[in-house]
Design a protein around this motif. Structure first.
Motif, PDB file in Angstrom:
ATOM      1  N   LEU A 155       0.816  -1.218   0.000  1.00 28.71           N
ATOM      2  CA  LEU A 155       0.000   0.000   0.000  1.00 28.71           C
ATOM      3  C   LEU A 155       0.848   1.266   0.000  1.00 28.71           C
ATOM      4  CD1 LEU A 155      -2.853  -1.001   2.480  1.00 28.71           C
ATOM      5  CD2 LEU A 155      -3.041  -0.687   0.008  1.00 28.71           C
ATOM      6  N   ILE A 156       1.940   1.268   0.781  1.00 21.33           N
ATOM      7  CA  ILE A 156       2.740   2.499   0.827  1.00 21.33           C
ATOM      8  C   ILE A 156       3.476   2.731  -0.492  1.00 21.33           C
ATOM      9  CG2 ILE A 156       2.946   2.416   3.332  1.00 21.33           C
ATOM     10  CD1 ILE A 156       5.752   1.370   3.069  1.00 21.33           C
ATOM     11  N   ARG A 157       3.717   1.673  -1.236  1.00 28.15           N
ATOM     12  CA  ARG A 157       4.325   1.834  -2.564  1.00 28.15           C
ATOM     13  C   ARG A 157       3.298   2.368  -3.561  1.00 28.15           C
ATOM     14  NH1 ARG A 157       7.375  -0.930   0.347  1.00 28.15           N
ATOM     15  NH2 ARG A 157       9.581  -1.365  -0.079  1.00 28.15           N
ATOM     16  N   ARG A 158       2.083   1.877  -3.458  1.00 31.23           N
ATOM     17  CA  ARG A 158       1.022   2.378  -4.343  1.00 31.23           C
ATOM     18  C   ARG A 158       0.754   3.859  -4.095  1.00 31.23           C
ATOM     19  NH1 ARG A 158      -3.858  -2.091  -4.412  1.00 31.23           N
ATOM     20  NH2 ARG A 158      -2.586  -3.947  -4.834  1.00 31.23           N
ATOM     21  N   GLN A 159       0.820   4.252  -2.808  1.00 42.83           N
ATOM     22  CA  GLN A 159       0.576   5.654  -2.465  1.00 42.83           C
ATOM     23  C   GLN A 159       1.812   6.533  -2.652  1.00 42.83           C
ATOM     24  OE1 GLN A 159      -1.997   4.263   1.328  1.00 42.83           O
ATOM     25  NE2 GLN A 159      -1.559   6.439   1.299  1.00 42.83           N
ATOM     26  N   ARG A 160       2.941   5.898  -2.921  1.00 43.64           N
ATOM     27  CA  ARG A 160       4.203   6.621  -3.119  1.00 43.64           C
ATOM     28  C   ARG A 160       4.550   7.482  -1.900  1.00 43.64           C
ATOM     29  NH1 ARG A 160       3.875   8.408  -9.544  1.00 43.64           N
ATOM     30  NH2 ARG A 160       3.543   6.273 -10.324  1.00 43.64           N
ATOM     31  N   ILE A 161       4.505   6.840  -0.724  1.00 46.20           N
ATOM     32  CA  ILE A 161       4.810   7.563   0.516  1.00 46.20           C
ATOM     33  C   ILE A 161       5.967   6.891   1.259  1.00 46.20           C
ATOM     34  CG2 ILE A 161       2.517   8.577   0.806  1.00 46.20           C
ATOM     35  CD1 ILE A 161       1.871   6.284   2.772  1.00 46.20           C
ATOM     36  N   LEU A 162       6.907   6.332   0.523  1.00 42.53           N
ATOM     37  CA  LEU A 162       8.035   5.649   1.153  1.00 42.53           C
ATOM     38  C   LEU A 162       8.805   6.565   2.099  1.00 42.53           C
ATOM     39  CD1 LEU A 162       9.495   3.487  -1.769  1.00 42.53           C
ATOM     40  CD2 LEU A 162       8.367   2.662   0.286  1.00 42.53           C
ATOM     41  N   ASP A 163       9.076   7.774   1.679  1.00 46.03           N
ATOM     42  CA  ASP A 163       9.854   8.695   2.516  1.00 46.03           C
ATOM     43  C   ASP A 163       9.121   9.019   3.812  1.00 46.03           C
ATOM     44  OD1 ASP A 163      11.926   8.809   0.685  1.00 46.03           O
ATOM     45  OD2 ASP A 163      11.063  10.508  -0.392  1.00 46.03           O
ATOM     46  N   THR A 164       7.799   9.225   3.704  1.00 45.25           N
ATOM     47  CA  THR A 164       6.998   9.531   4.890  1.00 45.25           C
ATOM     48  C   THR A 164       7.017   8.370   5.874  1.00 45.25           C
ATOM     49  OG1 THR A 164       5.514  10.957   3.617  1.00 45.25           O
ATOM     50  CG2 THR A 164       4.674  10.106   5.717  1.00 45.25           C
ATOM     51  N   VAL A 165       6.819   7.158   5.352  1.00 49.54           N
ATOM     52  CA  VAL A 165       6.791   5.975   6.217  1.00 49.54           C
ATOM     53  C   VAL A 165       8.160   5.736   6.840  1.00 49.54           C
ATOM     54  CG1 VAL A 165       6.416   3.479   6.292  1.00 49.54           C
ATOM     55  CG2 VAL A 165       4.900   4.932   4.925  1.00 49.54           C
ATOM     56  N   ARG A 166       9.208   5.922   6.053  1.00 50.25           N
ATOM     57  CA  ARG A 166      10.564   5.746   6.589  1.00 50.25           C
ATOM     58  C   ARG A 166      10.806   6.697   7.754  1.00 50.25           C
ATOM     59  NH1 ARG A 166      15.345   3.525   4.606  1.00 50.25           N
ATOM     60  NH2 ARG A 166      17.259   4.433   5.454  1.00 50.25           N
ATOM     61  N   SER A 167      10.384   7.938   7.581  1.00 51.92           N
ATOM     62  CA  SER A 167      10.549   8.934   8.643  1.00 51.92           C
ATOM     63  C   SER A 167       9.776   8.538   9.901  1.00 51.92           C
ATOM     64  CB  SER A 167      10.075  10.298   8.136  1.00 51.92           C
ATOM     65  OG  SER A 167      10.133  11.255   9.169  1.00 51.92           O
ATOM     66  N   GLU A 168       8.537   8.054   9.728  1.00 48.99           N
ATOM     67  CA  GLU A 168       7.713   7.646  10.871  1.00 48.99           C
ATOM     68  C   GLU A 168       8.339   6.458  11.610  1.00 48.99           C
ATOM     69  OE1 GLU A 168       4.793   8.744  12.277  1.00 48.99           O
ATOM     70  OE2 GLU A 168       4.941  10.535  11.031  1.00 48.99           O
ATOM     71  N   ILE A 169       8.887   5.516  10.855  1.00 55.47           N
ATOM     72  CA  ILE A 169       9.510   4.337  11.474  1.00 55.47           C
ATOM     73  C   ILE A 169      10.719   4.753  12.303  1.00 55.47           C
ATOM     74  CG2 ILE A 169      10.843   2.235  10.995  1.00 55.47           C
ATOM     75  CD1 ILE A 169       8.962   1.734   8.622  1.00 55.47           C
ATOM     76  N   ILE A 170      11.576   5.594  11.730  1.00 59.09           N
ATOM     77  CA  ILE A 170      12.777   6.043  12.436  1.00 59.09           C
ATOM     78  C   ILE A 170      12.398   6.848  13.677  1.00 59.09           C
ATOM     79  CG2 ILE A 170      14.805   7.527  12.280  1.00 59.09           C
ATOM     80  CD1 ILE A 170      14.960   6.710   9.288  1.00 59.09           C
ATOM     81  N   LYS A 171      11.418   7.743  13.530  1.00 54.91           N
ATOM     82  CA  LYS A 171      10.996   8.606  14.632  1.00 54.91           C
ATOM     83  C   LYS A 171      10.381   7.816  15.784  1.00 54.91           C
ATOM     84  CE  LYS A 171       7.242  11.061  14.116  1.00 54.91           C
ATOM     85  NZ  LYS A 171       6.285  12.082  13.616  1.00 54.91           N
ATOM     86  N   ASN A 172       9.681   6.747  15.449  1.00 59.54           N
ATOM     87  CA  ASN A 172       8.932   6.008  16.472  1.00 59.54           C
ATOM     88  C   ASN A 172       9.581   4.679  16.855  1.00 59.54           C
ATOM     89  OD1 ASN A 172       6.433   7.709  16.845  1.00 59.54           O
ATOM     90  ND2 ASN A 172       6.412   7.436  14.629  1.00 59.54           N
TER      91      ASN A 172
END
Length: 320
Positions: A235-252
């Motif tokens: 889903l995150i690839r379809r939405q093209r939000i890899l950078d956003t998800v990566r940031s959330e993972i690192i932050k949390n």
């Protein structure tokens, strides 16, 4: 947390299987160590006869599940930081029943089978202080352990490994089976279901992201466990939000755990969006615990860096 126990007659290969588990980063609790420690406390020499006598006395005094009861606190302690714990040396059905009662479906029993003659030759090569010295001694030891209902335990094992070929072939069988059983990641999901919400829609929202989630609802709270990140990753690839998800993972990230707060309403249409703990309808809280996988590998599997909108250094599988 999975509890994986090996059962088998003396010298069948249980200790070797446990050593493979250690090499894979899985902690091991050796039931025989409990008996050997008790034998030493009594000031007795570590012979097969003395160890066997102490084991029998413990079971007679404290019940046939005596040793299983003694290792449960240690299993729980080790399990706090690992996705699995291996138990080496189940001797009877009572021990299996005790551990099944304690850990339920998370308890998995693996039987190791090996003929008498091969086991005796291994005893001669191993030269451990409390090992048997003649094949008749081994038969007596078999009889003693079978008297503790070991045969019943072997019959109900979830899996059986035959240890009749080379050492390397046996080790490969053990590695392959453990890899099948143990997750490298554990996913826990929870969210509150408010009176204004339709529980079926909330379940649907979770299933849209984690199709394999096993869900239960108790007192207005949904709790679930899942194993696969494939749909989330897709889903995150379809939405093209890899950078956003990566940031959330690192932050949390906190050590080996990552906590993500997903927007429940957005999830009902199979999309990913992040929110806060104080969201109006409460978030879907996703806790991902990493056990046998490096954080960087996990990060590059779920949400790699991008360059010109394309993934860079992407990992295709956590299991390779």
């Amino acid at each position: 947390m999975k509890i994986i126990a090996f059962v088998g007659l003396p010298l069948s290969g249980k200790s070797t299987a446990a050593e493979i588990a250690r090499e894979m980063g899985i902690p091991v609790v050796v039931m025989g160590d409990v008996v050997r420690e008790e034998t030493k406390k009594r000031g007795l020499e570590l012979t097969d006869e003395n160890v066997g006598k102490v084991a029998s006395e413990l079971r007679k005094k404290e019940g046939m599940d005596a040793i299983a009861k003694r290792i449960i606190p240690k299993i729980r302690e080790l399990g706090k930081n690992h996705g699995a714990v291996v138990v080496d040396g189940i001797r009877g059905i009572a021990e299996v029943e005790r551990l099944k009662k304690e850990f339920g479906e998370d308890f998995i029993l693996i039987a190791i089978e090996c003929p008498l003659e091969i086991r005796f030759q291994r005893a001669l090569k191993r030269k451990r202080e409390d090992d048997v010295k003649t094949i008749e001694d081994l038969k007596k030891r078999d009889e003693r352990e079978l008297s503790w209902s070991m045969e019943e335990a072997i019959k109900i094992a979830d899996f059986t490994i035959e240890n009749t070929s080379t050492l390397e072939e046996f080790k490969e069988k053990v590695r392959t089976l453990l890899d099948r059983i143990i997750e490298k990641v554990e996913i826990e999901i929870e969210t509150d279901i408010h009176p204004t919400e339709d529980p079926e829609k909330v379940v649907g929202a979770v299933k849209n992201i984690f199709p394999d989630a096993e869900i239960e609802i108790v007192n207005g709270k949904l709790k679930a466990k899942a194993k696969s990140l494939e749909k989330f990753r897709d889903l995150i690839r379809r939405q093209r939000i890899l950078d956003t998800v990566r940031s959330e993972i690192i932050k949390n990230r906190r050590g080996r755990e990552v906590t993500l707060l997903l927007n429940k309403q957005v999830a009902t249409v199979s999309k990913i969006s992040f929110t806060d703990y104080d969201a109006t309808l409460s978030p879907i809280i996703v806790r991902i615990r990493l056990y046998r996988v490096d954080f960087e590998k996990f990060l590059n599997y779920v949400a790699p860096k991008t360059k010109a909108g394309k993934p860079v250094g992407e990992v295709e599988s956590l299991w390779s």
